[in-house]
Design a protein around this motif. Structure first.
Motif, mmCIF file in Angstrom:
data_model
loop_
_atom_site.group_PDB
_atom_site.id
_atom_site.type_symbol
_atom_site.label_atom_id
_atom_site.label_comp_id
_atom_site.label_asym_id
_atom_site.label_seq_id
_atom_site.Cartn_x
_atom_site.Cartn_y
_atom_site.Cartn_z
ATOM 1 N N LEU A 274 0.835 -1.198 0.000
ATOM 2 C CA LEU A 274 0.000 0.000 0.000
ATOM 3 C C LEU A 274 0.870 1.248 0.000
ATOM 4 N N VAL A 275 0.341 2.313 -0.588
ATOM 5 C CA VAL A 275 0.946 3.634 -0.492
ATOM 6 C C VAL A 275 0.049 4.493 0.390
ATOM 7 N N VAL A 276 0.579 4.949 1.496
ATOM 8 C CA VAL A 276 -0.148 5.864 2.378
ATOM 9 C C VAL A 276 0.214 7.275 1.949
ATOM 10 N N ALA A 277 -0.778 8.020 1.470
ATOM 11 C CA ALA A 277 -0.520 9.327 0.862
ATOM 12 C C ALA A 277 -1.366 10.399 1.527
ATOM 13 N N PRO A 278 -0.748 11.389 2.165
ATOM 14 C CA PRO A 278 -1.503 12.472 2.791
ATOM 15 C C PRO A 278 -1.824 13.573 1.792
#
Length: 404
Positions: free
Chosen positions: A163-167
């Motif tokens: 997964l890519v956690v992107a803010p």
């Protein structure tokens, strides 16, 4: 007594014998030159064929990567995001500069331009069927062994997925992590569990290094770890090398793909037009695509390095990576055959170093020619003793245009 005429009937005279020897030597010299010339022509033909095959193999590999680049990374929140990435097998994202500061952008293509020396080129994409689908984080994260999503058991999210956690906030980097599964406890089915260990190669520890706020952070699925398509291409000592997350043993040192490749070069094709909200895409009515006046993404400028394509005052910002519409690639291959120098001692098979990207393509877009240094480090043979072939192509970054 025998007469001279009768004596000559029994054999050759010394003069006749000498004449025969001279004629034979001339014939042997002619035949030797003919054989040497034929072998030289054969070697040149075989060497040209080798360079053609090696160059085509290298170009096929690079252009194939470019054609699939960006899948799963084309959301505006992800594309170009400075990313925290850790792989226990040693793969590293290709670094870049953002206003002179070192970053590791997560983008479809990243080019490390090295002047006349070979470039380093990275193509990145995921493999999840969800593609650009995202899930909002609904609880603040501060180092726990889980993250809370907006759905319980979301479709397409499986144990082990990357997964890519992107803010949304630009002051925090993205993070690549690997989910261990969903929490089986009653009432906690929306928690994505994080775990360490060798089976979770993209988790350096049991938790992420960054804190993230709820409702402004999203998670994007890139698929199973062994199918994560992060590739970095380089040339070392005449060998085309591939570092890859999905090729066992090639994550750190790379695997040899083709020999006698002396250089690879690349350029970004940017769309730096000033468009409202930068929306160059066609619009759709649900059943068919309708072309707008903007005509989709277009190549307006070529550059081997990042530029401020979106005119926001930041060179190499996320918006600049989102303006990459195509990549221009060149491969320079050399023959295996070493041609002999001239009688004066200097080789003349190649007299000038090749130049790539000299044509104005597309029409009206100014080219940015680049000279290539074809000398191979550690090779004691003069580069002028080899013949070279140049292969060029332009590959549209399709996933840059078809984005949410």
């Amino acid at each position: 007594m025998r007469t001279p005429a009768r004596h000559r009937r029994h054999g050759f005279s010394l003069v006749e014998l000498m004449v025969s020897v001279v004629i034979g030597l001339l014939a042997l010299l002619f035949a030797t030159r003919l054989v040497i010339s034929g072998e030289a022509n054969k070697d040149a033909a075989v060497g040209g064929s080798d360079s053609m095959q090696n160059g085509m193999l290298a170009m096929f590999s690079l252009s194939g990567d470019a054609a699939t680049a960006g899948w799963g990374l084309n959301d505006r929140t992800v594309a170009g995001c400075n990313t925290v990435f850790s792989d226990q097998r040693g793969y590293q994202l290709l670094g870049a500069k953002r206003d002179g500061v070192d970053v590791t952008p997560l983008a479809s293509v990243v080019i490390q331009s090295n002047g006349t020396a070979p470039d380093v080129i990275s193509f990145n994409s995921g493999s999840a069927n969800a593609g650009v689908g995202s899930i909002m984080m609904t609880a603040d994260y501060g180092g726990e062994s889980f993250v809370v999503s907006a759905q319980r058991g979301p479709y397409g999210y499986n144990p082990g997925d990357v997964l890519v956690v992107a803010p949304q906030a630009p002051d925090r980097p993205c993070t690549v992590m690997q989910m261990a599964g969903l929490n089986p406890a009653v009432g906690r089915e929306a928690e994505f569990l994080l775990a360490g260990g060798p089976q979770f190669r993209y988790n350096a520890a049991a938790s992420m290094a960054q804190g993230y706020a709820k409702n402004v952070t999203f998670m994007y699925n890139l698929g199973q770890p062994d199918l994560l398509h992060f590739h970095t291409w380089s040339v070392r000592n005449g060998i085309l090398l591939l570092r890859a997350t999905d090729l066992a043993g090639a994550e750190l040192a790379g695997a040899a793909v083709a020999d006698n490749i002396v250089s690879i070069k690349a350029q970004y094709g940017f769309d730096n037009r000033a468009l409202p909200n930068y929306d160059p895409n066609p619009s759709g009515n649900g059943t068919q695509m309708v072309a707008t006046a903007n005509g989709g993404m277009q190549i307006t400028v070529w550059s081997p390095t990042m530029i401020d394509a979106d005119n926001d005052g930041v060179n190499g910002g996320p918006g600049d990576y989102q303006r990459i519409t195509a990549v221009r690639i060149a491969v320079v291959a050399r023959s295996k055959t070493i041609e002999k120098p001239a009688p004066g001692g200097a080789c003349g098979a190649t007299t000038a170093q090749p130049t790539v990207f000299g044509n104005a393509v597309p029409s009206g877009v100014a080219p940015v020619p680049m000279q290539v240094n074809v000398a191979v480090g550690g090779d004691t043979i003069d580069w002028k003793c080899y013949r070279y072939r140049v292969f060029e192509t332009i590959v549209p970054i399709i996933n840059s245009q078809f984005r949410p």
